[in-house]
Design a protein around this motif. Structure first.
Motif, PDB file in Angstrom:
ATOM      1  N   LEU A  37     -17.007  50.366  92.874  1.00 42.09           N
ATOM      2  CA  LEU A  37     -15.189  51.140  93.508  1.00 42.09           C
ATOM      3  C   LEU A  37     -15.555  51.853  94.872  1.00 42.09           C
ATOM      4  O   LEU A  37     -14.181  51.400  95.779  1.00 42.09           O
ATOM      5  N   ARG A  46     -17.794  48.304  97.212  1.00 45.30           N
ATOM      6  CA  ARG A  46     -16.312  47.105  97.421  1.00 45.30           C
ATOM      7  C   ARG A  46     -15.298  48.089  97.810  1.00 45.30           C
ATOM      8  O   ARG A  46     -14.339  48.333  97.263  1.00 45.30           O
ATOM      9  N   PHE A  83     -13.688  48.941 100.397  1.00 51.84           N
ATOM     10  CA  PHE A  83     -12.665  48.471 100.928  1.00 51.84           C
ATOM     11  C   PHE A  83     -11.297  48.003 100.271  1.00 51.84           C
ATOM     12  O   PHE A  83      -9.668  48.222 100.683  1.00 51.84           O
ATOM     13  N   ASP A  84     -11.659  47.441  99.069  1.00 51.89           N
ATOM     14  CA  ASP A  84     -10.501  46.987  97.902  1.00 51.89           C
ATOM     15  C   ASP A  84      -9.954  48.458  97.886  1.00 51.89           C
ATOM     16  O   ASP A  84      -8.780  48.280  97.858  1.00 51.89           O
ATOM     17  N   THR A  85     -10.764  49.460  97.449  1.00 54.28           N
ATOM     18  CA  THR A  85     -10.196  50.096  96.613  1.00 54.28           C
ATOM     19  C   THR A  85      -9.107  51.329  97.094  1.00 54.28           C
ATOM     20  O   THR A  85      -7.806  51.968  97.120  1.00 54.28           O
ATOM     21  N   PHE A 123      -7.428  49.835  99.496  1.00 57.78           N
ATOM     22  CA  PHE A 123      -6.008  49.582 100.042  1.00 57.78           C
ATOM     23  C   PHE A 123      -5.260  49.903  99.031  1.00 57.78           C
ATOM     24  O   PHE A 123      -4.087  49.772  98.146  1.00 57.78           O
ATOM     25  N   GLU A 124      -5.934  49.756  97.520  1.00 54.68           N
ATOM     26  CA  GLU A 124      -4.972  49.934  96.069  1.00 54.68           C
ATOM     27  C   GLU A 124      -4.958  50.952  95.637  1.00 54.68           C
ATOM     28  O   GLU A 124      -3.412  51.050  95.307  1.00 54.68           O
TER      29      GLU A 124
END
Lengths: 801, 140
Positions: free
Chosen positions: A765, A769, A771-773, A775-776
Motif C-alpha cells: 500500500l 504501489r 501511488f494508488d494510495t 490518490f485514494e
C-alpha cells in the motif's frame, strides 16, 4: 501566394474593412466602396482570355496543409474563367444596382455588403480551385453566405423560413458531395481534380465509384435546385432582389452546373451519369416551367423559370456526355450539346439577371410584385418595359435574341438523342424531345405572362400603393447593360465562340480533345429548314394559343393535390422528424433512474453473454480449488440469509441491520482467509456506514413513511438474476483460465529485503504501489469536503431568507 | 430534562487514551504487523467520536481545537511531499528509503520514509472522517 490567390480572396479581405467604412462614412452609400472591387477583378480575369486560348490553363499553388495533400491550387481554365467572369461581371452590376435599390438609412448596409463579398469570394474559390477539399470549403461558404443573404430581413418570418430551408437542403447536398470527394480521393490517392481526371479510366470499375458519382451529383443537384431539391429556390425569393439576381439566377445556382461540368471527364463514361444528369435535368426543365405558369408573384415566376432553365443546362450537359461513346465519329454531333449548355449558361445569366432587376424595379416603384395587381406599366416606365421585353422574349426563345440561339441548339441536341443506341436511350430517349418541347411551350407561356401582364393590359391604379414612375437611372443601367448583352450575343454569337465557349467546352469534353477531336463552333441564326426550326414554330403557335386561353385551363393546377406537393412533403417531413425524435427520446429518456438502470444492466448482460457465446469462453476447471470447510459454509449461509432478509424485509431498519450483518460476516470471511488488515478496516468501515445509514433512515420525511415490502417486478427479477448468473459464469471461467503465475511471488520475496517491512499488505500500500494510495486518500479528502460543502453551502435556502 | 452522564464521561476519559494508544500502536506497527495509517486513523477518529458522544461538540472543539479540513490538506501534503521528495535524490517518484540506526533510548531502530507517507494517510483519514461526522452532527 500569387496575385491570382489574392484576387480570389480579395472580396473576403475587403469584407473585413466594410463595417469600419460603414460606421465611419454614414453619409455615403457603402456600396460605392464595394463597387470597384468586382470591376477590377472582372478586368483582371479578362486578361486571362488570351492565355487560356493559347495554352489552355494557368495554375498557381499555395501550400495550405501539404501533409494532408490539401493545397490551395488556383487553376484557371476555360470553364473556371467563364464562371469567374460571370461572377465578377454580374457582381459589379448587382452591386451597382443595389446602391440604388437598398436605402442608405433604412437598411443595415454593412452586413449586406459583408455577406455579398463573402459570397463573391466563395464563388470565385469554388470555380477556381483544383483541390477538392478547398473547393468544398468554398462551397460551404457559398451556402452559409447565401443563408445570411436570404435571411437578410431577419425580422420577417418567411425570410427565416426560406433561409433555413435553403440551408438544410444545400448543406445536405454539400455533405453528400464531401463524401463523394473523399471516395474519389481514396480511389485515386489525390485531391487534385486534374489528377483524378487523368486516372478516370482506371477507377471507373471500382465498386465505390458509382457511389461517388451519386454523392457528387446529390451535391450538384441540391445546389442547382434540380428536381426534387428545387423547393428551396422559390422560398429563397424572400431575399433582397439584388441577392436574388446575383445568387439565385446567375451564380450560386450554377455552382451545381459547374460541378457537373467539371466532373464530367471523371464520370461521363458511365451510363448512369447520362441518365441521371440528362433525365433529372429534363424533368426539372419540365416541372419548373409547368409550375412557373401558375405563380402570381413576379419573383416566384422567375424562380421557377430559373429552376427550369437550370434543368435545361443540366440535361444538355448530360447529353454532351454521350459524345464520349461515339468518339469514332469524326464529326461528333453530341459534342454540340456541351457547347449549347455553356452557351445557354451565359445567356441565362444575362437575361435572368436583367429580369430579376426589372422585377426589383417594379416592386420598388409600385410596391407590389403580384401580377394580378400589376398591368399597363408600359406607359409609366418605358425603359424598364423595353428591358423586360428583351429579357422575356430571349427567355421564351424568340429571335433575334440570344435565347433563341441556345434554344435551337438545345432542340438540336435532344433530337439527336433519337439516334443514340446506348443505355436504353433508343427507346426511352424519345421522351427527351417530347418533354423538352412541352417545357418550351410552358416557358413561352410564362415569359409572355411575365411581360404582358406586368407592362400591358389594364392599369389598376386602385390596387397599387404608389403612383408608378420610371426608375432612377442607376437602377435601370445594370439591367440595360445585361439587356444589351442579350441583343449583342443574339446578333453576334460568334464573338464568344472562340474566346470563351470553345475553351470551356473543351474542358468539359477533355477526354475527347485529348484524342484529337476538336470543336468547330459556328452558331448561326439561319440553319435551314431543320426539325428544330419547326419545333420552335410549334412552340410559338401552341404557346400563343395556350396564353390566349389561359383562364380556361389553369384549373388543372388545382387538380393537383397539395398534400402531394414537394413543399408539403418537406414541411411535413420536418414536423414529423421533430415529432418522431421527440417521441423516441421521450420513450426511452423517461427520467426514471430505474429504467436507466435496467438499460445499463440489460446491455451488460447482453454484451457479456454474446461475447461468452461467440468466443466460447465458458470453461470450468476444478483441479485448482481449495477444500471447503464448515466455517465457510456457515458464513455463506449467514450472508445468503441476510441478503434474502434485505429483499424481503418490511421495515427499512431491518434491511439496514441485515446489511450490517453482511458486512460483519464479510469481515469474518477475511478472518478465515487470513487478511487481518482487511478485517480491521472492514469492521470499522462497516460500523461507520451502518451508522450513516441509520442517520439517513432517521431523517426520512414523516409523510409517506409507510412501511411496506418491496414490490415484486418480473423484469427486475429477471435482470437481477441475469446479472448474477453472468457475473458468476465470468468468475468461474476466469478462475479456470489462469494463464500465468501471480505477481505476488515477487512481493513475498522482496517485502523484507527491498522495502524493509514485515506486513506485506501495508508495504504494497505505501511502498510498492503507494501511488494508488496517494490518490485514494485524495478521494477520501474530496468526499469529506463534498459532504461539508453539501451540508454547509445551501444557496437555495439562503435565497429564501 | 438534564441527564447525568457521569459514568460515561468518567469512563470515556480513561478509555479514550487507551484507544488512542492502541491507534498509535497500530499505526506504528503497520509496517510489520496488521495495521497501518488507515486503520490507525479510523481508530483515532473512533476515540474522538467517543468524546463527542460523552461530551458535546463545543466541549470537544475546545479541548481539541483542530481544523479537520486543514488536517486533510496537511495529510495530502505529507503524502505528496514524500512522493515528490524522492526527486531530490534523483530517483523515481515515491521511491522510499530505509535504514537501521541506533538511536538514544530506543536502541537499534529502523527508520523508513514510508512512515512519512503513512502519516499522510493517517492525517487524511482522521481529517476526512471527523469532517464528515462533525458536519453531519452539527447540521440541523
Amino acid at each position: 501566394m500569387s496575385l491570382l490567390h489574392i484576387a480570389i480572396l480579395a472580396p473576403l479581405l475587403l469584407a473585413i474593412f466594410i463595417p469600419f467604412v460603414y460606421k465611419r462614412f454614414r453619409s455615403i452609400h457603402t456600396g460605392w466602396f464595394v463597387l470597384w472591387l468586382p470591376a477590377i477583378l472582372f478586368i483582371y480575369f479578362l486578361q486571362y482570355l488570351p492565355d487560356i486560348k493559347n495554352q489552355g490553363f494557368v495554375e498557381k499553388t499555395f501550400n495550405w496543409i501539404p501533409s494532408l495533400g490539401i493545397n490551395f491550387t488556383a487553376y484557371v481554365d476555360g470553364l473556371g474563367l467563364l464562371f469567374a467572369l460571370l461572377i465578377t461581371g454580374i457582381g459589379t452590376l448587382v452591386v451597382f444596382y443595389s446602391i440604388y435599390y437598398l436605402a442608405k438609412d433604412k437598411e443595415n448596409l454593412g452586413s449586406f455588403y459583408v455577406y455579398l463579398l463573402m459570397f463573391m469570394a466563395a464563388m470565385l474559390g469554388v470555380v477556381l480551385s483544383d483541390n477538392l477539399i478547398v473547393l468544398y470549403a468554398f462551397w460551404e461558404l457559398t451556402s452559409f453566405s447565401s443563408f445570411l443573404l436570404i435571411g437578410f430581413w431577419y425580422t420577417k418570418e418567411r425570410s427565416r423560413h426560406g433561409a433555413q430551408k435553403s440551408m438544410l437542403i444545400t448543406v445536405f447536398g454539400g455533405l453528400s458531395m464531401l463524401g463523394g470527394f473523399i471516395i474519389l480521393s481514396l480511389l485515386t490517392g489525390t485531391f487534385s481534380i486534374r489528377e483524378i481526371i487523368s486516372q478516370a479510366g482506371e477507377i471507373s470499375t471500382e465498386p465505390f465509384f458509382i457511389l461517388a458519382l451519386v454523392l457528387v451529383l446529390l451535391g450538384a443537384f441540391t445546389k442547382s435546385a434540380q428536381f426534387p431539391f428545387h423547393i428551396w429556390l422559390p422560398d429563397a425569393m424572400e431575399a433582397p432582389t439584388p441577392v436574388s439576381a446575383y445568387l439565385h439566377s446567375a451564380t450560386m445556382v450554377k455552382a451545381g452546373i459547374y460541378i457537373v461540368a467539371r466532373m464530367s471527364p471523371v464520370f461521363a463514361e458511365q451510363g448512369l451519369w447520362i441518365w441521371l444528369v440528362g433525365g433529372v435535368g429534363l424533368l426539372t426543365l419540365f416541372w419548373g416551367s409547368f409550375n412557373a405558369v401558375k405563380q402570381t408573384d413576379l419573383k416566384a415566376i422567375l424562380a421557377f423559370s430559373t429552376i427550369s432553365q437550370l434543368g435545361m443546362i443540366m440535361s444538355m450537359l448530360g447529353l454532351g456526355a454521350a459524345a464520349l461513346h461515339y468518339d469514332h465519329l469524326s464529326e461528333n454531333i453530341y459534342m454540340g450539346a456541351t457547347v449549347a449548355a455553356v452557351f445557354h449558361l451565359i445567356n441565362h445569366a444575362t437575361f435572368k439577371g436583367s429580369l430579376f432587376m426589372v422585377a426589383g424595379i417594379v416592386d420598388h416603384e409600385t410596391g407590389t410584385r403580384d401580377i394580378r395587381k400589376l398591368g399597363g406599366l408600359m406607359q409609366f416606365m418605358p425603359i424598364t418595359a423595353t428591358i423586360a421585353f428583351i429579357g422575356t422574349f430571349s427567355m421564351a426563345g424568340l429571335p433575334p435574341f440570344n435565347g433563341f440561339l441556345s434554344k435551337e441548339m438545345f432542340f438540336t441536341s435532344v433530337i439527336h438523342v433519337l439516334s443514340l443506341d446506348i443505355f436504353n436511350l433508343e427507346t426511352w430517349g424519345a421522351l427527351f424531345p417530347i418533354l423538352a418541347w412541352i417545357a418550351s411551350v410552358f416557358t413561352f407561356v410564362y415569359s409572355m405572362m411575365l411581360f404582358f401582364k406586368t407592362f400591358r393590359g389594364q392599369y389598376q391604379s386602385e390596387k397599387l400603393k404608389k403612383k408608378p414612375h420610371e426608375a432612377p437611372v442607376g437602377m435601370w443601367i445594370p439591367p440595360a447593360i445585361l439587356g444589351s448583352l442579350v441583343i449583342l450575343i443574339g446578333f453576334f454569337p460568334n464573338l464568344l465562340s472562340n474566346t470563351i465557349l470553345k475553351p470551356a467546352a473543351e474542358v468539359i469534353q477533355s477526354p475527347l480533345i485529348n484524342e484529337g477531336h476538336s470543336f468547330d463552333i459556328h452558331i448561326s441564326f439561319w440553319h435551314g429548314f431543320k426539325p428544330e426550326l419547326f419545333m420552335t414554330i410549334g412552340v410559338i403557335v401552341v404557346g400563343v394559343l395556350l396564353y390566349k386561353t389561359m383562364p380556361k385551363w389553369t384549373a388543372i393546377y388545382n387538380k393537383f393535390p397539395s398534400s402531394l406537393s414537394l413543399n408539403h412533403l418537406y414541411d411535413q417531413g420536418l414536423v414529423h422528424t421533430e415529432k418522431g425524435s421527440n417521441k423516441v427520446t421521450d420513450f426511452y429518456m423517461n427520467g426514471s433512474i430505474r429504467n436507466y438502470m435496467v438499460y445499463i444492466f440489460i446491455a451488460f448482460i447482453g454484451l457479456l453473454t454474446i461475447t461468452i457465446i461467440k468466443k466460447d469462453a465458458f470453461f470450468m476447471d476444478k483441479s485448482d480449488l481449495a477444500p471447503i470447510g464448515i466455517y465457510e459454509i456457515v458464513l455463506t449461509l449467514i450472508i445468503v440469509a441476510a441478503a434474502i432478509t434485505i429483499l424481503m424485509a418490511k421495515s427499512r431498519l431491518t434491511s439496514i441491520i441485515a446489511l450490517g450483518a453482511i458486512g460483519y460476516t464479510v469481515a469474518l470471511f477475511f478472518v478465515l482467509f487470513r487478511a487481518p488488515d482487511l478485517v480491521l478496516t472492514q469492521l470499522v468501515i462497516e460500523t461507520v456506514s451502518v451508522a450513516l445509514f441509520l442517520l439517513a433512515f432517521y431523517h426520512l420525511p414523516k409523510i409517506n413513511r409507510k412501511e411496506e415490502r418491496m414490490r415484486f417486478k418480473l423484469t427486475n427479477a429477471i435482470v437481477a438474476a441475469g446479472v448474477g448468473i453472468v457475473v458468476t459464469i465470468i468468475a468461474l471461467s476466469a478462475h479456470s483460465n489462469k494463464l500465468f503465475k501471480s505477481i505476488s511471488e515477487y512481493y513475498i520475496e522482496n517485502t523484507a529485503d527491498k522495502a524493509g517491512g514485515g506486513n506485506m499488505v501495508n508495504v504494497i500500500l505505501v511502498d510498492f504501489r503507494g501511488f494508488d494510495t496517494m490518490f485514494e486518500i485524495a478521494v477520501l479528502g474530496i468526499a469529506a469536503l463534498g459532504v461539508y460543502g453539501m451540508i454547509k453551502l445551501r444557496l437555495s435556502r439562503r435565497q429564501d431568507r | 430534562m438534564k441527564t447525568n452522564d457521569l459514568i460515561l464521561q468518567t469512563a470515556t476519559k480513561t478509555v479514550v487514551f487507551i484507544i488512542l494508544l492502541f491507534a498509535l500502536h497500530i499505526f506504528f506497527a503497520g509496517h510489520y504487523y496488521p495495521g497501518g495509517g488507515f486503520v490507525g486513523g479510523l481508530l483515532t477518529s473512533g476515540a474522538i467520536v467517543l468524546l463527542l458522544l460523552a461530551f458535546d461538540v463545543k466541549t470537544v472543539k475546545k479541548s481539541l481545537p483542530i481544523n479537520y479540513r486543514l488536517m486533510i490538506a496537511v495529510g495530502l501534503l505529507f503524502a505528496i511531499g514524500t512522493a515528490v521528495g524522492s526527486f531530490l535524490f534523483n530517483v523515481p517518484l515515491l521511491t522510499h528509503a530505509f535504514g537501521y540506526f541506533t538511536l538514544p533510548l530506543l536502541g537499534k531502530t529502523s527508520l523508513h520514509t514510508a512512515v512519512l507517507f503513512d502519516i499522510g494517510v493517517y492525517l487524511c483519514v482522521v481529517g476526512a472522517t471527523m469532517t464528515i461526522i462533525e458536519t453531519i452532527g452539527v447540521s440541523e
